[in-house]
Write an enzyme that holds these catalytic residues in place. Structure first.
Site, mmCIF file in Angstrom:
data_model
loop_
_atom_site.group_PDB
_atom_site.id
_atom_site.type_symbol
_atom_site.label_atom_id
_atom_site.label_comp_id
_atom_site.label_asym_id
_atom_site.label_seq_id
_atom_site.Cartn_x
_atom_site.Cartn_y
_atom_site.Cartn_z
ATOM 1 N N GLY A 44 1.843 2.120 10.857
ATOM 2 C CA GLY A 44 2.853 3.340 10.564
ATOM 3 C C GLY A 44 3.487 3.564 11.946
ATOM 4 N N GLY A 95 2.506 -1.187 4.519
ATOM 5 C CA GLY A 95 2.542 0.415 3.979
ATOM 6 C C GLY A 95 4.205 0.901 3.848
ATOM 7 N N GLY A 96 4.622 1.305 4.962
ATOM 8 C CA GLY A 96 6.089 1.779 4.869
ATOM 9 C C GLY A 96 7.067 0.977 4.137
ATOM 10 N N HIS A 110 -9.480 1.166 4.495
ATOM 11 C CA HIS A 110 -8.320 1.344 5.242
ATOM 12 C C HIS A 110 -8.781 2.236 6.208
ATOM 13 C CE1 HIS A 110 -4.299 2.329 6.277
ATOM 14 N NE2 HIS A 110 -3.702 1.694 5.557
ATOM 15 N N GLU A 139 -7.153 4.729 7.499
ATOM 16 C CA GLU A 139 -7.056 6.137 7.360
ATOM 17 C C GLU A 139 -8.349 6.613 6.546
ATOM 18 O OE1 GLU A 139 -3.317 5.667 5.263
ATOM 19 O OE2 GLU A 139 -2.499 5.013 7.076
ATOM 20 N N SER A 173 3.060 -2.499 10.417
ATOM 21 C CA SER A 173 4.549 -2.311 10.587
ATOM 22 C C SER A 173 4.919 -3.920 10.287
ATOM 23 C CB SER A 173 4.753 -1.706 12.104
ATOM 24 O OG SER A 173 4.383 -0.549 12.009
ATOM 25 N N GLU A 188 -5.995 -4.936 10.425
ATOM 26 C CA GLU A 188 -4.800 -4.127 10.611
ATOM 27 C C GLU A 188 -5.187 -3.141 11.739
ATOM 28 O OE1 GLU A 188 -2.803 -2.671 6.872
ATOM 29 O OE2 GLU A 188 -4.559 -1.672 6.829
ATOM 30 N N ASN A 226 0.912 -1.250 0.018
ATOM 31 C CA ASN A 226 0.052 0.090 -0.059
ATOM 32 C C ASN A 226 0.914 1.118 -0.043
ATOM 33 O OD1 ASN A 226 -1.848 1.936 0.437
ATOM 34 N ND2 ASN A 226 -2.334 1.380 2.415
ATOM 35 N N TRP A 227 1.003 1.874 -1.415
ATOM 36 C CA TRP A 227 1.928 2.991 -1.208
ATOM 37 C C TRP A 227 1.223 4.171 -0.667
ATOM 38 C CZ3 TRP A 227 4.151 3.004 -7.009
ATOM 39 C CH2 TRP A 227 4.868 2.039 -7.238
HETATM 40 C C1 PEP Z 1 -1.045 0.038 5.842
HETATM 41 O O1 PEP Z 1 -0.693 0.869 5.074
HETATM 42 O O2 PEP Z 1 -2.018 -0.529 5.756
HETATM 43 C C2 PEP Z 1 -0.102 -0.307 6.816
HETATM 44 C C3 PEP Z 1 -0.169 -1.218 7.491
HETATM 45 O O3 PEP Z 1 1.264 0.487 7.087
HETATM 46 P P1 PEP Z 1 2.516 0.254 7.636
HETATM 47 O O4 PEP Z 1 2.889 -1.218 7.130
HETATM 48 O O5 PEP Z 1 3.480 1.304 7.432
HETATM 49 O O6 PEP Z 1 2.099 0.078 9.339
#
Ligand code: PEP
Length: 253
Positions: free
Chosen positions: A175, A236-237, A97, A99, A215, A169, A9-10
């Protein structure tokens, strides 16, 4: 056997040129994907065509959108429909998501409509769920995620639910560098699967991929993905770094 998926997930990161370089870097690595393994890369809308062009000839690699709207077409300025996404070769769509739930007030009911819009076109929703920190601290995460499933997914038929990929999640791990331990991830994934089994039966629940997100990194992916009910990750990251995401792909069981 249900699919094991490494999904990137960019989010709202990278320029087009940086995105192209990241995909080129990923494709320069060699993977020995087995038939049950898939890689999905969710990129910003303007990069979808570029990503489809790069990945469409690569077996088991798919491009995803990070969102879609519920309507097929019309006067909805700024929104993107499933039809539009499919017209550029996209068949996977991340929805719900945390967010989007938080910043754009997306409710369980609205997400139920998105799931329907996606499945009606034969595309694949990657449906995100997960609890915020206060809910986890009160040890009420099971009831919280069960309600998310009930309100967004349980109207689906037994046939349709098997076309949904679920991404659990925990919001406190997204993040933040805080990862659920593999035991915590397994516990709630097993709970989600038992909930699905209660509604649809064990055979159907067994077919549904449940990804972990929060993460995930190269150094914890093997441990997380080795849990029996963790079917890969939504990342994500770490998905923005070639070596990290390549290692996460290679960690798929
Ligand atoms: C995400 O974007 O869904 C995510 C899990 O981010 P991260 O891996 O950065 O925690």
């Amino acid at each position: 056997m249900r699919k094991k998926i490494a999904a990137a997930n960019w989010k709202m990161n990278l320029t087009l040129q940086q995105g192209e370089a990241l995909l080129d870097g990923l494709l320069a690595q060699s993977y020995q994907l087995q038939p049950h393994q898939e890689v999905v890369v969710a990129v910003p809308f303007p990069y979808l065509t570029m990503a489809v062009q790069k990945l469409q000839q690569v077996p088991q690699f798919y491009v995803a959108a990070q969102n879609c709207y519920t309507k097929a077409s019309g006067a909805y300025t700024g929104e993107v429909s499933v039809d539009i996404l499919q017209s550029v070769g996209v068949q996977h769509i991340v929805i719900g998501h945390s967010e989007r739930r938080e910043y754009f007030q997306e409710s369980n009911q609205f997400l139920a409509e998105k799931v329907d819009a996606i499945l009606a076109k034969g595309a694949t929703p990657i449906f995100c769920c997960g609890e915020p920190l206060p809910v986890r601290e009160a040890n009420e995460q099971n009831a919280f995620v069960a309600k998310q499933l009930q309100e967004s997914l349980y109207h689906l038929s037994a046939e349709a639910i098997q076309k949904v990929v679920i991404a659990y999640e925990p919001i406190w791990a997204i993040g933040t560098g805080k990862t659920a331990t593999s035991a915590q991830a397994q516990e709630i994934h097993a709970f989600l699967r038992s909930e699905l089994a209660g509604k649809y039966g064990a055979a159907i629940a067994d077919n549904i991929s449940i990804l972990y997100g929060g993460s995930v990194k190269a150094n914890n992916a093997i441990e997380l993905f080795s849990q029996p009910d963790v079917d890969g990750g939504l990342v994500g990251g770490a998905s923005l770094i070639v070596e990290e995401f390549a290692a996460i792909i290679k960690a798929l069981p």
